[in-house]
Design an enzyme around this catalytic site. Structure first.
Site, short mmCIF file in Angstrom:
data_model
loop_
_atom_site.label_atom_id
_atom_site.label_comp_id
_atom_site.label_asym_id
_atom_site.label_seq_id
_atom_site.Cartn_x
_atom_site.Cartn_y
_atom_site.Cartn_z
N HIS A 76 0.85 -1.21 0.00
CA HIS A 76 0.00 0.00 0.00
C HIS A 76 0.87 1.25 0.00
CE1 HIS A 76 0.40 0.79 4.41
NE2 HIS A 76 0.20 -0.51 4.59
N ASP A 78 0.25 4.39 1.34
CA ASP A 78 0.19 5.38 2.41
C ASP A 78 0.92 4.93 3.66
OD1 ASP A 78 -1.80 3.39 2.74
OD2 ASP A 78 -2.91 4.67 4.12
N ASP A 115 6.25 0.58 7.51
CA ASP A 115 4.91 0.01 7.28
C ASP A 115 4.19 0.94 6.33
OD1 ASP A 115 2.32 -0.95 7.37
OD2 ASP A 115 1.95 -0.26 9.42
N GLU A 145 -4.67 2.55 2.70
CA GLU A 145 -4.91 1.32 3.46
C GLU A 145 -5.08 1.61 4.94
OE1 GLU A 145 -3.48 -2.16 5.94
OE2 GLU A 145 -2.66 -0.14 5.76
N GLU A 146 -4.28 2.53 5.47
CA GLU A 146 -4.20 2.72 6.91
C GLU A 146 -5.45 3.32 7.52
OE1 GLU A 146 -2.02 1.43 8.61
OE2 GLU A 146 -0.07 1.41 7.62
N ASP A 169 3.09 -6.82 3.65
CA ASP A 169 2.75 -5.97 4.79
C ASP A 169 2.90 -6.66 6.14
OD1 ASP A 169 2.02 -3.56 5.85
OD2 ASP A 169 -0.12 -3.76 5.48
#
Length: 484
Positions: A76, A78, A115, A145-146, A169
């Site tokens: 991802h 972000d 991350d 995603e976050e 991830d």
């Protein structure tokens, strides 16, 4: 160019350094997405974006690998934006400043974005490399995603051609993930009434120095939640002396355990000595109680200007009772998967909006009825206190696939690299795999990654030797892709 470009594997770290240089917090990934698209076009790769902004890049197989199955690699775009108090950092404009600290890479005063920046860097390094053996490659980079898995939820169907996907991830060396928790957002809106301030004294109290961390991966630890700890302190203080609340806040992102919380109290001047004495006593009690879990716990309180408007007495008491009763942490451990949390929730943000106190909470569960149980608890609390409970953004968990072909291949290669048995796990955190499986039901998925500690907090760090192992694992999986 920062010092991390001197690390191995050099191509991966070069890309991670570039990622750090481009601001990309959740909802602000457009700059990095466009940078990657422009780069892919220069390399003459197939590149396309779908309706929600996800990026798909394709790279043809290397010589001799044309008869192997295509593999998609997914990350991802972000990162979680968290900064230490006192660190001046605009995540929408300022670059992350990574640096080497022994065997770890950290960031100066902020989250590092390892991350999922390391996973993103590995995807781009595979595309950029001229000397890796691999089948046809698809790289899928998802948006936001976050803060709700926006990209995975809106992923275009019939877009990917691969039937195997490697999600990047995971955050633990030596572990292979084949399942994860689902999640759901809850927002509790508690109405309050204001009145003119009749008191002559005001004090601002801050709770600081907590470890915080990932609200899924770290929820089983004894780390304190600043919002819940503040509620406990106010509950005990209320039993000793009269006061009312003028302002109350805590946390900054819904998926991190809050590290800080604050409240402004108003009271009669005659009670000031008693209030400060009570706070000092509670500080010593909590520092003793949390000496191992929260060694940097700090109380800060100082006189402030008298505010004009405050919560009335009933609202002040209701807010304290509401926060003290708010469930938080592990609800149930799994009977099926050893040492894994089944259901949890974390109060991530506390703020005031107009005439309401808002609490943002993230629910997680490996099973759908676990989320239903927590929804019921929060709904009951809301009904008892006159609050409104709003639930949104529910996403499914990722159920293990006992017929997976990529999982045993990954384990075989990982065991050979490490020289010991790797473990196959289910994680109590939200990976996009469950949502991807919803759109691509036949996708054979596995999740891997290097050791990352304290994700979603300014103490985030990634282990340099683990990154090298992760890169070796990823590239060997590609080199040994199953035949068509």
């Amino acid at each position: 160019m920062s010092e991390i470009q001197t690390l191995k594997p050099s191509l991966l770290w070069k890309w991670f350094d570039q990622i750090c240089a481009i601001p990309h917090p959740s909802y602000h990934e457009e700059q990095i997405a466009q940078f990657i698209v422009d780069w892919a076009k220069q390399k003459q790769f197939f590149v396309e974006r779908d309706e929600v902004g996800n990026v798909l890049i394709r790279k043809p197989a290397t010589a001799g690998m044309e008869n192997r199955q295509s593999i998609a690699i997914q990350a991802h775009l972000d990162m979680v934006p968290q900064a230490n108090e006192g660190t001046q950092h605009d995540f929408t404009k300022d670059p992350i400043q990574p640096y080497i600290d022994g065997e770890w890479v950290k960031a100066k005063g902020t989250t590092l974005g390892a991350d999922n920046g390391i996973g993103l860097a590995s995807c781009l390094a595979v595309l950029d490399s001229d000397d890796l053996a691999h089948p046809d490659i698809e790289v899928l980079l998802t948006m936001t995603e976050e803060t709700g898995m926006v990209g995975a939820i809106g992923l275009r169907p019939n877009w990917l051609t691969s039937n195997i996907m490697i999600n990047t991830d995971t955050e633990e060396n030596g572990e292979i993930y084949i399942g994860c928790a689902g999640g759901e957002d809850a927002k509790l809106r508690l109405p309050v009434l204001y009145e003119n301030n009749p008191f002559d004294t005001a004090l601002h109290f801050q709770l600081k120095g907590l470890n915080g961390g990932h609200s899924g991966c770290d929820i089983h630890t004894t780390r304190a939640n600043a919002i819940k700890l503040l509620a406990r302190i106010l509950t005990e203080l209320k039993a000793e002396v009269a006061f009312q609340i003028a302002d109350i806040r805590g946390g900054s992102v819904r998926n991190a355990i809050p590290r800080e919380a604050a409240v402004t109290l108003v009271f009669d001047a005659k009670n000031q000595e008693k209030i400060t004495a009570c706070l000092a006593e509670m500080e010593q009690v909590l520092k003793t109680e949390l000496a191992l879990a929260e060694p940097n716990l700090t109380f800060i309180y100082n006189d402030v200007s008298r505010p004009e408007n405050i919560f009335d007495q009933a609202s002040s008491h209701k807010v304290i009772q509401f926060l003290n009763l708010l469930p938080n942490g592990v609800i149930r451990n799994s009977d099926v998967v050893k040492n894994v949390v089944e259901t949890s929730l974390s109060a991530g943000i506390l703020k005031i909006e107009g005439n309401e106190v808002i609490t943002n909470i993230l629910l997680r569960s490996l099973v759908e009825n676990g989320k239903a149980e927590v929804r019921g608890k929060l709904t009951s609390l809301a009904e008892l206190t006159g609050a409104t409970a709003i639930f949104s953004g529910s996403y499914p968990g990722w159920e293990p696939d006992r017929f997976s072909k990529i999982t045993p291949l990954t384990k075989q290669i990982y065991d050979e690299i490490l020289g010991y048995e790797t473990t196959i796990q289910v994680i109590h955190a939200g990976l996009e795999c469950g949502l991807i499986k919803k759109v691509y039901p036949t996708m054979d998925l596995v999740s891997i990654g290097p050791t990352i500690r304290n994700a979603h907090s300014p103490d985030e760090k990634v282990h340099v030797p683990a990154v090298e192992i992760y890169w070796e694992l990823l590239t060997k999986i590609l080199a040994q892709a199953p035949s068509k």
